[in-house]
Design an enzyme around this catalytic site. Structure first.
Site, PDB file in Angstrom:
ATOM      1  N   GLU A   1       0.838  -1.217   0.000  1.00 50.29           N
ATOM      2  CA  GLU A   1       0.000   0.000   0.000  1.00 50.29           C
ATOM      3  C   GLU A   1       0.862   1.253   0.000  1.00 50.29           C
ATOM      4  O   GLU A   1       0.782   2.101   0.906  1.00 50.29           O
ATOM      5  CB  GLU A   1      -0.941  -0.019   1.214  1.00 50.29           C
ATOM      6  CG  GLU A   1      -1.961  -1.138   1.149  1.00 50.29           C
ATOM      7  CD  GLU A   1      -3.019  -1.072   2.256  1.00 50.29           C
ATOM      8  OE1 GLU A   1      -2.722  -0.539   3.332  1.00 50.29           O
ATOM      9  OE2 GLU A   1      -4.132  -1.575   2.042  1.00 50.29           O
ATOM     10  N   GLU A  11      -5.427  -8.274  -1.343  1.00 57.71           N
ATOM     11  CA  GLU A  11      -6.098  -8.119  -0.043  1.00 57.71           C
ATOM     12  C   GLU A  11      -7.557  -7.790  -0.271  1.00 57.71           C
ATOM     13  O   GLU A  11      -7.879  -6.890  -1.056  1.00 57.71           O
ATOM     14  CB  GLU A  11      -5.506  -6.967   0.780  1.00 57.71           C
ATOM     15  CG  GLU A  11      -4.181  -7.250   1.399  1.00 57.71           C
ATOM     16  CD  GLU A  11      -3.729  -6.147   2.362  1.00 57.71           C
ATOM     17  OE1 GLU A  11      -4.594  -5.526   3.019  1.00 57.71           O
ATOM     18  OE2 GLU A  11      -2.521  -5.932   2.446  1.00 57.71           O
TER      19      GLU A  11
HETATM   20  C1  BG6 Z   1      -4.321  -3.097   4.824  1.00 56.35           C
HETATM   21  C2  BG6 Z   1      -2.968  -3.567   5.259  1.00 56.35           C
HETATM   22  O1  BG6 Z   1      -4.365  -1.727   5.007  1.00 56.35           O
HETATM   23  O2  BG6 Z   1      -5.442  -3.531   5.489  1.00 56.35           O
HETATM   24  C3  BG6 Z   1      -2.963  -4.735   6.211  1.00 56.35           C
HETATM   25  O3  BG6 Z   1      -2.123  -3.820   4.168  1.00 56.35           O
HETATM   26  C4  BG6 Z   1      -4.123  -4.631   7.149  1.00 56.35           C
HETATM   27  O4  BG6 Z   1      -1.718  -4.805   6.845  1.00 56.35           O
HETATM   28  C5  BG6 Z   1      -5.408  -4.654   6.331  1.00 56.35           C
HETATM   29  O5  BG6 Z   1      -4.144  -5.582   8.157  1.00 56.35           O
HETATM   30  C6  BG6 Z   1      -6.664  -4.643   7.167  1.00 56.35           C
HETATM   31  O6  BG6 Z   1      -6.614  -3.607   8.095  1.00 56.35           O
HETATM   32  P1  BG6 Z   1      -6.877  -3.861   9.629  1.00 56.35           P
HETATM   33  O7  BG6 Z   1      -6.594  -2.577  10.281  1.00 56.35           O
HETATM   34  O8  BG6 Z   1      -8.297  -4.266   9.741  1.00 56.35           O
HETATM   35  O9  BG6 Z   1      -5.928  -4.932  10.042  1.00 56.35           O
END
Ligand code: BG6
Length: 470
Positions: free
Chosen positions: A172, A364
């Site tokens: 990101e 993701e």
């Molecule tokens: C993304 C990141 O922003 O979202 C991850 O690359 C992160 O590292 C994921 O875990 C989900 O966010 P969160 O805060 O719910 O863990």
């Protein structure tokens, strides 16, 4: 059964080293920025690691990865995305020689994946800059970071060139705009950081990323190296042209990162932004040439879409993934206020593809939710996570639509395929996994693993190459 997903589609799951490994100061590892962020991005930093920081132990993946990879294999994963903790390899970041124990750990982990036919997909820097580089150099504000990163990536490329085909340069990368410490190791507090220094840091990361692409191609001719951006489709709040322009400007702020990675030069709209804000990016000789090393594919995270408006009175900040944005009145939100928009994924896939005509990889996507561990009726325990199944199903249906639109999609890795510590709030309670890990926000728990209902669901989706999606 019919499926839009092509043969060889890379189904799998994703984690990051700092959110799962634990062993934060063992086996020669140095401290990383995450070790002093016990409350995630919201809370204050600590001088030293403190016991309330759940990431110090994580889910103890460092010691339990064999058990976990076996479960991934049981679901039929074709790919597993993780990151290498830079401070496991170069404990301070500016060391001259790498830590052999750290290198050996990832050798063992990648071998374990390959044993089951699972391709590792490796993020080189996922929110875990060595802490020393943050404290001594102010992270990526300092140009010297390019050299330290170059040494690190050269080491790991040479070491894993026969094991890892897919690489991502920075997680990101655009999140540095909102989270300069977590994303860019910048120790100067955000409120004191000038736009000049922030964008100079961005430039250093972009050059480093292009350098990694160049080195990667030289060292591993068969490898594919991608960038990774936080994607957030942005809709105008109303058809008012002021809202449309606000939306365009907001999108440009993020497009900048993938534009440079895919096209190899700074876009004109950014030159205007820099002029308007009195920013002068210092290019060293050779930088412009280096940027021409464009990526093989674009990867991105997708959780939320947002709205933008030109009306300051309507600019209420939403709670979306890191970058905020104005809430969309047509969408519902997760328990953490992240608005859920499956069609936004089809939209963003089309948008990236229209812009770059490069293969895309969704690395993701997922739902962070509170899970209840219950008896499974056979003497074991499980979680009835129909809400997660629905979320993933609906998003994957839209991936299928995008494929039918003609978008080239390489694969899909759900975020937090096993429960891990969250990045933004540093808690265990926000769970994304197909596998429940017995660890709680107060640090208690046995760390035992349990399959959730979604485990079998995803296994079937992968087994049928998406034909069971509805
Ligand atoms: C993304 C990141 O922003 O979202 C991850 O690359 C992160 O590292 C994921 O875990 C989900 O966010 P969160 O805060 O719910 O863990």
């Amino acid at each position: 059964m019919q499926t839009p997903f092509p043969e060889g589609f890379l189904w799998g799951g994703a984690v990051a080293a700092n959110q799962c490994e634990g062993a934060y100061n063992s086996y020669g590892k140095g401290l990383s920025t995450q070790d002093v962020m016990p409350q995630g991005i919201a809370g204050p930093l600590t001088e030293e690691p403190t016991e309330n920081n759940l990431k110090l132990i994580g889910i103890d993946f460092y010691h339990r990865y064999k058990e976990d990879v076996k479960l991934f294999a049981e679901m039929g994963f074709k790919v597993f995305r993780t990151s290498i903790a830079w401070s496991r390899i170069y404990p301070n970041g500016d060391d001259l020689t790498p830590n052999e124990q750290g290198l050996q750990f990832y050798d063992d982990l990648f071998d374990e994946c390959l044993k089951y036919g699972i391709e590792p997909l490796v993020t080189l820097s996922h929110y875990e800059t060595p802490l020393h580089l943050a404290k001594e150099y102010d992270g990526w504000v300092n140009r010297k970071l390019i050299g330290f990163y170059e040494r690190y990536v050269t080491t790991v490329f040479n070491r894993y060139k026969d094991k890892v085909k897919y690489w991502l340069t920075f997680n990101e990368i655009n999140s540095i705009l909102e989270a300069p410490f977590m994303s860019g190791g910048i120790y100067t507090p955000k409120e004191k950081l000038s736009k000049q220094d922030l964008y100079q840091a961005v430039h250093h990361e972009l050059v480093a990323s292009a350098l990694a692409v160049k080195l990667g191609h030289e060292i591993m001719p068969g490898a594919q190296i991608g960038c990774m951006v936080l994607s957030m489709p942005t809709y105008p709040l109303t058809p008012n042209p002021d809202d449309v322009i606000a939306c365009m400007e907001s999108e440009h702020k993020n497009d900048f990162f993938a534009d440079v990675h895919a096209r190899g030069e700074y876009p004109n709209y950014m030159k205007r932004y820099f002029r308007d804000h009195g920013i002068e990016i210092h290019f060293e000789p050779g930088d412009a040439e280096l940027l021409k090393n464009t990526v093989d594919f674009i990867s991105f995270s997708y959780y939320v879409s947002i709205c933008e408006t030109g009306d300051p009175e309507k600019r209420i900040a939403g709670k979306g993934n890191l970058l905020g944005g104005v809430p969309n009145p047509h969408l519902e939100a997760s328990e953490w206020g992240w608005q859920i928009d499956p069609q936004g994924l089809r939209y963003v896939l089309n948008r990236f593809y229209d812009r770059y005509q490069k293969p895309l990889f969704i690395v993701e996507n997922g739902l962070g939710a509170v899970d209840q561990l219950t008896d499974d009726g056979n003497g074991g325990k499980t979680v009835q996570d129909d809400y997660r199944i629905k979320y993933l199903n609906d998003h994957l249906v839209q991936v299928g639509e995008a494929i039918l639109d003609g978008v080239e999609v390489m694969g899909y890795t759900t975020w937090g395929c096993i429960d891990i510590v969250s990045a933004s709030t540093a808690e265990m309670k926000k769970r994304y996994g197909f596998i429940y890990v017995d660890r709680n926000n107060d640090g208690t728990g046995t760390l035992a693993r349990y399959k959730k209902k979604s485990f079998d669901w995803y296994k079937e989706v992968i087994g049928t190459n998406g034909a069971t999606l509805e």
